[in-house]
Design a protein around this motif. Structure first.
Motif, PDB file in Angstrom:
ATOM      1  N   ASP A  55      -3.363   5.199   1.239  1.00  0.00           N
ATOM      2  CA  ASP A  55      -4.213   4.120   0.716  1.00  0.00           C
ATOM      3  C   ASP A  55      -5.100   3.513   1.805  1.00  0.00           C
ATOM      4  OD1 ASP A  55      -3.207   4.342  -1.798  1.00  0.00           O
ATOM      5  OD2 ASP A  55      -2.110   2.434  -1.814  1.00  0.00           O
TER       6      ASP A  55
ATOM      7  N   ARG B  80      -2.693  -1.429  -7.394  1.00  0.00           N
ATOM      8  CA  ARG B  80      -1.302  -1.385  -6.945  1.00  0.00           C
ATOM      9  C   ARG B  80      -0.590  -2.611  -7.488  1.00  0.00           C
ATOM     10  NH1 ARG B  80      -1.445   3.411  -6.504  1.00  0.00           N
ATOM     11  NH2 ARG B  80      -2.392   4.443  -4.724  1.00  0.00           N
TER      12      ARG B  80
ATOM     13  N   ILE C  31      -8.593  -1.894  -3.134  1.00  0.00           N
ATOM     14  CA  ILE C  31      -7.669  -0.884  -2.610  1.00  0.00           C
ATOM     15  C   ILE C  31      -8.138   0.485  -3.105  1.00  0.00           C
ATOM     16  CG2 ILE C  31      -5.256  -0.111  -2.529  1.00  0.00           C
ATOM     17  CD1 ILE C  31      -4.449  -3.043  -3.034  1.00  0.00           C
TER      18      ILE C  31
ATOM     19  N   GLY D   8      -7.406   4.828  -3.122  1.00  0.00           N
ATOM     20  CA  GLY D   8      -6.435   5.902  -2.924  1.00  0.00           C
ATOM     21  C   GLY D   8      -6.965   6.914  -1.916  1.00  0.00           C
ATOM     22  N   SER D   9      -6.186   7.960  -1.673  1.00  0.00           N
ATOM     23  CA  SER D   9      -6.552   8.916  -0.618  1.00  0.00           C
ATOM     24  C   SER D   9      -7.869   9.641  -0.926  1.00  0.00           C
ATOM     25  CB  SER D   9      -5.426   9.926  -0.399  1.00  0.00           C
ATOM     26  OG  SER D   9      -5.086  10.482  -1.637  1.00  0.00           O
TER      27      SER D   9
ATOM     28  N   GLU E 115     -11.164   3.714  -6.160  1.00  0.00           N
ATOM     29  CA  GLU E 115     -10.443   2.448  -6.225  1.00  0.00           C
ATOM     30  C   GLU E 115      -9.194   2.595  -7.098  1.00  0.00           C
ATOM     31  OE1 GLU E 115     -13.351  -0.595  -6.349  1.00  0.00           O
ATOM     32  OE2 GLU E 115     -11.825  -2.167  -6.306  1.00  0.00           O
TER      33      GLU E 115
ATOM     34  N   LEU F 212       0.845  -1.195   0.000  1.00  0.00           N
ATOM     35  CA  LEU F 212       0.000   0.000   0.000  1.00  0.00           C
ATOM     36  C   LEU F 212       0.878   1.240   0.000  1.00  0.00           C
ATOM     37  CD1 LEU F 212      -2.896  -0.931   2.469  1.00  0.00           C
ATOM     38  CD2 LEU F 212      -2.740  -1.253  -0.001  1.00  0.00           C
ATOM     39  N   GLU F 213       0.377   2.297  -0.600  1.00  0.00           N
ATOM     40  CA  GLU F 213       1.095   3.575  -0.586  1.00  0.00           C
ATOM     41  C   GLU F 213       0.492   4.465   0.488  1.00  0.00           C
ATOM     42  OE1 GLU F 213       1.220   5.146  -4.539  1.00  0.00           O
ATOM     43  OE2 GLU F 213       2.205   3.337  -5.279  1.00  0.00           O
TER      44      GLU F 213
END
Ligand code: G6P
Length: 608
Positions: free
Chosen positions: A211, A232, A222, A224-225, A229, A207-208
């Motif tokens: 996330d 990754r 997953i 993102g901020s 969706e 995960l970044e």
């Protein structure tokens, strides 16, 4: 700094979670806990001390559920206690496990208390559970409530969440603390480290920062901020980490000491040819960029810092480049003045140490030539955030006291010094010697294991002491520092290292028959000076134990002189490290300490 794991599966997950925690005990081991999202009522078990205590409690209660989350803790906010152990819950509905630090915890505590939440622990983590509950009660679903909650948190976190209204699901969020999602067959996971799910998952998604994830036994989603969706990259689990066992050794540390010949070979393999280092072993474009290096700034913590200190001389000799070395925790607070063409080098076994990571982030804002990371974990944040990198290939290091990570870091640093000297076209002969020495290092390390018998004879004479001094000169002072650190970490004997020439400026006052003095005395340009320093110890009644060459002029009882293999100039620091590791290990064994997991420490320190 803690380890977290969550699982959603078609089978019962209790054992999976506990086994995963066991593999992450290097991240902390003062308490552990889990919650299983059982059909009727979620079952929470928390125990003080190691994961084995949690395992025992599980055997008694035999809870069963197809989803759950678990945690092994290294206390930051609040003493190690059952009440402070994770998971933390809110209103018997939301439960969380957390790794990281919430910096605005005072404000949040006040805010949540005013809302009527009863806060039961001293932790910053518990507040996350109440915040999610509070946001959910405003009409959001669990994922939305988690996303909203993270907007209210300052600091670092990886969080796994279960909601008793959402059986079979685990939610997660990541910001500045490592977290990945593992993909298995009819089961999926979240975890701080791929190690925790090795043998269970076939691949994982790192995960970044920013996330979120939602997993069930069949689905991985997953976000993102912004809540949309995202995809990754899927990484297969490294088969080398599938099974990390002690292979018949008493401790991981012992195994890792004796693995060093192979580990060092792997650090060098494929990166050199006869007498020369290959181009771009630090990544595409690295060699060309190194042409312009005029200075090097190193940052690291603990053992990794000792690697930088040892290597400085190599950079000064082979690349004629001045070096600065900082404790990662101090570096950015001295407002460093960055000169043009300075290369920034991070050294870290884990690639996750918070202080080193913070230094790296700070350096990104400065006018460095570029950032190089030397680390052992290819999936680590530091590796991803750097311009160039080299992996030490030591294999998983489980013992908290670092051994093979250190000697492979030395090998990688020597490769870096060679890479810079090559592109600068200077000191070609010295570089050829350095590379030759690197190739000889594994055999010499193997030979040094032969000293174990002799070391065994002095172990008892050190094991009953309270203090010890380590002496060396030049690079051997840094090796002495590493030796002293090993002894204090695992045996709890207070040990300090000094450059031998400093002895008379203070530490000599400590020398008496109760203070063993361990000295490193290879036949180098400083040995004559060292010998007079050692005479100072002898004449004060100190007990000397010396590691040196057969030709050494030092007059000392044979039993106290450890005859080292004949080493090359560049590989001797690596080889001289080995008996100090063995000495610390054997002394700790004799004192009966918990040496893979020494008190108060953890291997991966992901808080500042
Ligand atoms: C902890 C470990 C040490 C290690 C240091 C730096 O304190 O107990 O063994 O040297 O962290 O860790 P790193 O992963 O950055 O090398």
């Amino acid at each position: 700094m803690c380890g977290i794991i969550g699982a959603a599966s078609s089978r019962s997950v209790g054992k999976i979670l506990v086994n995963g925690l066991k593999k992450m005990e290097y991240r902390g081991y003062d308490s552990a806990g889990l919650i299983l999202n059982q059909e009727e009522k979620a079952v929470q078990i928390r125990t003080l001390g190691k994961v084995s205590n949690l395992e025992e409690a599980m055997v008694q209660e035999k809870p069963k559920a197809d989803s759950g989350i678990a945690h092994t803790r290294w206390a930051t906010h609040g003493a190690p206690s059952e009440a402070n152990a994770h998971p933390h819950g809110s209103c018997d509905n939301i439960y969380i496990v957390h790794n990281g630090i919430i910096e605005n915890h005072n404000d949040l505590r006040e805010q949540l208390t005013n809302k009527g939440y009863a806060i039961k622990s001293e932790t910053d983590s518990e507040l996350i559970a109440h915040l999610i509950h509070s946001n959910k009660s405003k009409g959001k679903n669990t994922l939305e409530a988690l996303i909203k909650t993270t907007k209210e948190l300052d600091g670092a976190y990886s969080i796994a969440v279960i909601d008793t209204d959402e059986k079979g699901k685990v939610f997660a969020a990541k910001q500045k603390s490592p977290l990945l999602v593992g993909k298995g067959i009819e089961e999926n996971f979240v975890a701080s480290d791929p190690l925790a799910i090795a043998g269970l998952a076939e691949s994982f998604y790192l995960l970044e920062d920013g996330d979120f994830a939602e997993i069930t036994k069949t689905d991985i989603r997953i976000f993102g901020s912004d809540g949309n969706e995202v995809n990754r990259e899927e990484t297969p689990i490294d088969t080398n980490i599938q099974e990390v066992t002690k292979d018949g050794y008493k401790h991981f540390m012992e195994k890792e000491i004796y693995e060093q010949p192979e580990a060092i070979s792997r650090a060098v393999e494929g990166r050199t040819t006869e007498g020369e280092v290959l181009d771009n072993i630090f990544g595409l474009g690295s060699s060309e960029a190194f042409k312009n290096v005029k200075r090097i700034q190193f940052v690291a913590c603990g053992t990794s810092l000792h690697a930088a200190k040892t290597a400085r001389k190599w950079f000064e000799e082979l690349c004629e480049t001045p070096c600065y070395i900082d404790f990662a925790s101090e570096y950015r607070y001295r407002n460093p003045l960055v000169e043009d063409h300075t290369l920034f080098v991070c050294i870290s076994q884990s690639g996750e140490t918070a202080d080193t990571m913070a230094a790296l982030n700070y350096a990104k804002e400065k006018k460095y030539l570029g950032i190089v990371t030397i680390c052992n974990v290819p999936t680590s944040t530091m590796a991803r955030e750097s311009d160039w990198k080299i992996f030490t290939n030591a294999g998983p290091e489980i013992g908290v006291a670092s051994t093979k990570a250190f000697t492979t870091q030395l090998a990688a640093l020597l490769l870096l010094a060679c890479a810079i000297s090559k592109i600068k076209k200077i000191n070609n002969d010295k570089r050829a010697n350095a590379i030759d020495d690197l190739h000889q290092a594994p055999d010499l390390v193997k030979e040094s294991f032969g000293l174990k018998k002799h070391i065994d004879e002095i172990v008892e004479k050190i094991a009953d002491k309270k203090n010890a001094l380590y002496l060396g000169r030049g690079v051997y002072f840094s090796i002495a520092q590493e030796g002293a650190l090993k002894l204090k970490e695992i045996s709890y004997i207070h040990a300090e290292a000094y450059p031998a020439g400093e002895l008379k400026h203070g530490p000599l006052a400590l020398v008496d028959e109760m203070t063993p003095v361990v000295a490193l005395a290879p036949e180098d340009e400083l040995v004559e000076k060292l010998l007079s320093n050692l005479e100072e110890v002898k004449s004060r009644g100190g007990t000397l134990y010396v590691f040196g060459n057969s030709g050494s002029k030092i007059k000392i009882d044979k039993g106290k002189f450890m005859n080292m293999p004949e080493c090359g100039y560049y590989n001797a620091p690596i080889v001289y490290t080995i008996p100090l590791q063995i000495l610390a290990y054997e002394v700790a064994c004799s004192r009966g300490t918990d040496l893979d997991q020494p008190r108060n420490l953890a291997k991966s320190v992901t808080v500042e």
